[in-house]
Design a protein around this motif. Structure first.
Motif, mmCIF file in Angstrom:
data_model
loop_
_atom_site.group_PDB
_atom_site.id
_atom_site.type_symbol
_atom_site.label_atom_id
_atom_site.label_comp_id
_atom_site.label_asym_id
_atom_site.label_seq_id
_atom_site.Cartn_x
_atom_site.Cartn_y
_atom_site.Cartn_z
ATOM 1 N N PHE A 9 0.876 -1.174 0.000
ATOM 2 C CA PHE A 9 0.000 0.000 0.000
ATOM 3 C C PHE A 9 0.912 1.223 0.000
ATOM 4 C CE2 PHE A 9 -2.770 3.347 1.011
ATOM 5 C CZ PHE A 9 -4.063 2.945 0.702
ATOM 6 N N PRO A 10 1.174 1.778 -1.203
ATOM 7 C CA PRO A 10 2.079 2.925 -1.263
ATOM 8 C C PRO A 10 1.366 4.251 -1.012
ATOM 9 C CG PRO A 10 1.450 2.286 -3.475
ATOM 10 C CD PRO A 10 0.709 1.367 -2.536
ATOM 11 N N GLY A 11 2.089 5.202 -0.486
ATOM 12 C CA GLY A 11 1.504 6.534 -0.288
ATOM 13 C C GLY A 11 2.513 7.474 0.321
ATOM 14 N N LEU A 121 -12.756 1.057 -2.180
ATOM 15 C CA LEU A 121 -13.528 2.289 -2.023
ATOM 16 C C LEU A 121 -13.398 2.863 -0.625
ATOM 17 C CD1 LEU A 121 -17.032 1.912 -3.690
ATOM 18 C CD2 LEU A 121 -15.047 3.232 -4.457
ATOM 19 N N ALA A 122 -13.271 4.166 -0.575
ATOM 20 C CA ALA A 122 -13.237 4.873 0.712
ATOM 21 C C ALA A 122 -14.567 4.676 1.430
ATOM 22 C CB ALA A 122 -13.021 6.356 0.455
ATOM 23 N N SER A 123 -14.519 4.767 2.744
ATOM 24 C CA SER A 123 -15.776 4.712 3.496
ATOM 25 C C SER A 123 -16.476 6.059 3.283
ATOM 26 C CB SER A 123 -15.474 4.493 4.979
ATOM 27 O OG SER A 123 -15.585 5.672 5.693
ATOM 28 N N TYR A 126 -15.334 8.711 5.683
ATOM 29 C CA TYR A 126 -13.993 9.321 5.630
ATOM 30 C C TYR A 126 -13.581 9.770 4.232
ATOM 31 C CZ TYR A 126 -13.527 6.996 10.153
ATOM 32 O OH TYR A 126 -13.699 6.581 11.432
ATOM 33 N N GLY A 127 -14.509 9.648 3.268
ATOM 34 C CA GLY A 127 -14.157 9.930 1.876
ATOM 35 C C GLY A 127 -13.729 11.360 1.609
ATOM 36 N N MET A 128 -14.103 12.277 2.506
ATOM 37 C CA MET A 128 -13.725 13.686 2.257
ATOM 38 C C MET A 128 -12.389 14.033 2.905
ATOM 39 S SD MET A 128 -15.109 13.382 5.196
ATOM 40 C CE MET A 128 -15.054 14.039 6.843
ATOM 41 N N SER A 130 -8.486 14.139 3.367
ATOM 42 C CA SER A 130 -7.236 13.973 2.629
ATOM 43 C C SER A 130 -6.105 14.538 3.471
ATOM 44 C CB SER A 130 -7.303 14.713 1.296
ATOM 45 O OG SER A 130 -7.382 16.103 1.546
ATOM 46 N N SER A 131 -4.906 14.056 3.207
ATOM 47 C CA SER A 131 -3.749 14.596 3.928
ATOM 48 C C SER A 131 -3.621 16.089 3.679
ATOM 49 C CB SER A 131 -2.456 13.907 3.480
ATOM 50 O OG SER A 131 -2.475 12.551 3.839
ATOM 51 N N SER A 132 -3.983 16.539 2.471
ATOM 52 C CA SER A 132 -3.783 17.972 2.188
ATOM 53 C C SER A 132 -4.747 18.832 3.014
ATOM 54 C CB SER A 132 -3.848 18.268 0.696
ATOM 55 O OG SER A 132 -5.140 18.084 0.227
HETATM 56 P P1 ADP Z 1 -0.019 9.692 -2.756
HETATM 57 O O1 ADP Z 1 0.879 10.876 -2.628
HETATM 58 O O2 ADP Z 1 0.693 8.469 -3.266
HETATM 59 O O3 ADP Z 1 -1.327 9.921 -3.449
HETATM 60 P P2 ADP Z 1 -1.498 9.648 -0.239
HETATM 61 O O4 ADP Z 1 -0.879 9.427 1.095
HETATM 62 O O5 ADP Z 1 -2.097 10.984 -0.510
HETATM 63 O O6 ADP Z 1 -0.327 9.307 -1.253
HETATM 64 O O7 ADP Z 1 -2.593 8.554 -0.543
HETATM 65 C C1 ADP Z 1 -2.274 7.190 -0.544
HETATM 66 C C2 ADP Z 1 -3.491 6.366 -0.966
HETATM 67 O O8 ADP Z 1 -4.515 6.475 0.026
HETATM 68 C C3 ADP Z 1 -4.129 6.817 -2.276
HETATM 69 O O9 ADP Z 1 -4.545 5.676 -2.993
HETATM 70 C C4 ADP Z 1 -5.326 7.612 -1.838
HETATM 71 O O10 ADP Z 1 -6.351 7.605 -2.813
HETATM 72 C C5 ADP Z 1 -5.730 6.851 -0.593
HETATM 73 N N1 ADP Z 1 -6.499 7.688 0.336
HETATM 74 C C6 ADP Z 1 -6.188 8.895 0.808
HETATM 75 N N2 ADP Z 1 -7.149 9.369 1.633
HETATM 76 C C7 ADP Z 1 -8.111 8.419 1.657
HETATM 77 C C8 ADP Z 1 -9.399 8.326 2.303
HETATM 78 N N3 ADP Z 1 -9.889 9.314 3.064
HETATM 79 N N4 ADP Z 1 -10.104 7.186 2.102
HETATM 80 C C9 ADP Z 1 -9.616 6.211 1.306
HETATM 81 N N5 ADP Z 1 -8.443 6.242 0.665
HETATM 82 C C10 ADP Z 1 -7.692 7.333 0.836
#
Ligand code: ADP
Length: 158
Positions: A9-11, A121-123, A126-128, A130-132
Motif C-alpha cells: 500500500f504505497p503513499g 472504495l473509501a468509506s 472518511y471519503g472527504m 485527505s492529507s492535504s
Molecule cells: P499519494 O501521494 O501516493 O497519493 P497519499 O498518502 O495521498 O499518497 O494517498 C495514498 C493512498 O490512500 C491513495 O490511494 C489515496 O487515494 C488513498 N487515500 C487517501 N485518503 C483516503 C481516504 N480518506 N479514504 C480512502 N483512501 C484514501
C-alpha cells in the motif's frame, strides 16, 4: 507450498489520516502480508519529515502482525517486486481519484504486468478526508486529532 499473498500500500502519508487507516485495514484482510510503502512523491513537497511520517504509520498499525511499514525511493513497481508483492492497493474517494489512479495503474502495469493494482472504495464517513486538508488545518493552527488515527498524536502547530 502455496504462494503467500503479499500486497503493498504505497503513499505519502503526509500525514496518515483515519481515511488511510480504514482502507489499509480492509486491504490487510485480503492478503497474508501487507507492506505499507512510504514513498517520496516527487510531485509533492512534504510537510512532515519521512522519519516522523513512518513513525506515525508504524504506531497506527503496531498491533497488526501482518502489516509492515517501510520507506522506499524510486518506482512503486520496483518496490513491489522487491517485497515479492503481487498486488498494489490504492484507495478511491472520487472520480478525480479514479482518473488519476487509473493512469498510474495502467503505467505500472506496462512496467510490470505481473503486478495487479486493486482499488478499494473509501468509506463514506472518511471519503472527504485527505492529507492535504489535514495539513491545511495544521498549518492554520487547528486541531487535527479527530482526522488522524487514535494512536497518533500531533500537537497543535504553535
Ligand atoms: P499519494 O501521494 O501516493 O497519493 P497519499 O498518502 O495521498 O499518497 O494517498 C495514498 C493512498 O490512500 C491513495 O490511494 C489515496 O487515494 C488513498 N487515500 C487517501 N485518503 C483516503 C481516504 N480518506 N479514504 C480512502 N483512501 C484514501
Amino acid at each position: 507450498m502455496e504462494k503467500l499473498k503479499i500486497g503493498i500500500f504505497p503513499g505519502s502519508f503526509d500525514p496518515i489520516t483515519v481515511g488511510h487507516e480504514y482502507i489499509i485495514l480492509k486491504a490487510a484482510k485480503l492478503v497474508d502480508s501487507l507492506v505499507i510503502g512510504i514513498g517520496s512523491n516527487s510531485n509533492k513537497k512534504h510537510q512532515f519529515d519521512v522519519a516522523i511520517r513512518e513513525e506515525w504509520v508504524k504506531k497506527t498499525f503496531d498491533s497488526h502482525q501482518n502489516i509492515l511499514v517501510k520507506k522506499y525511493d524510486g518506482l512503486t513497481v520496483d518496490f513491489a517486486k522487491k517485497e515479492n508483492a503481487s498486488f498494489i492497493f490504492r484507495g478511491l474517494r472520487s472520480t478525480i481519484d479514479f482518473e488519476y489512479e487509473k493512469q498510474i495503474a495502467e503505467t505500472n502495469s506496462l512496467m510490470n504486468k505481473e503486478i495487479e493494482t486493486i482499488f478499494l472504495l473509501a468509506s463514506n464517513k472518511y471519503g472527504m478526508i485527505s492529507s492535504s486538508i489535514v495539513r491545511q488545518i495544521f498549518i492554520n493552527n487547528g486541531d487535527i486529532n479527530s482526522l488522524i488515527p487514535n494512536a497518533v498524536n500531533i500537537p497543535i502547530n504553535d
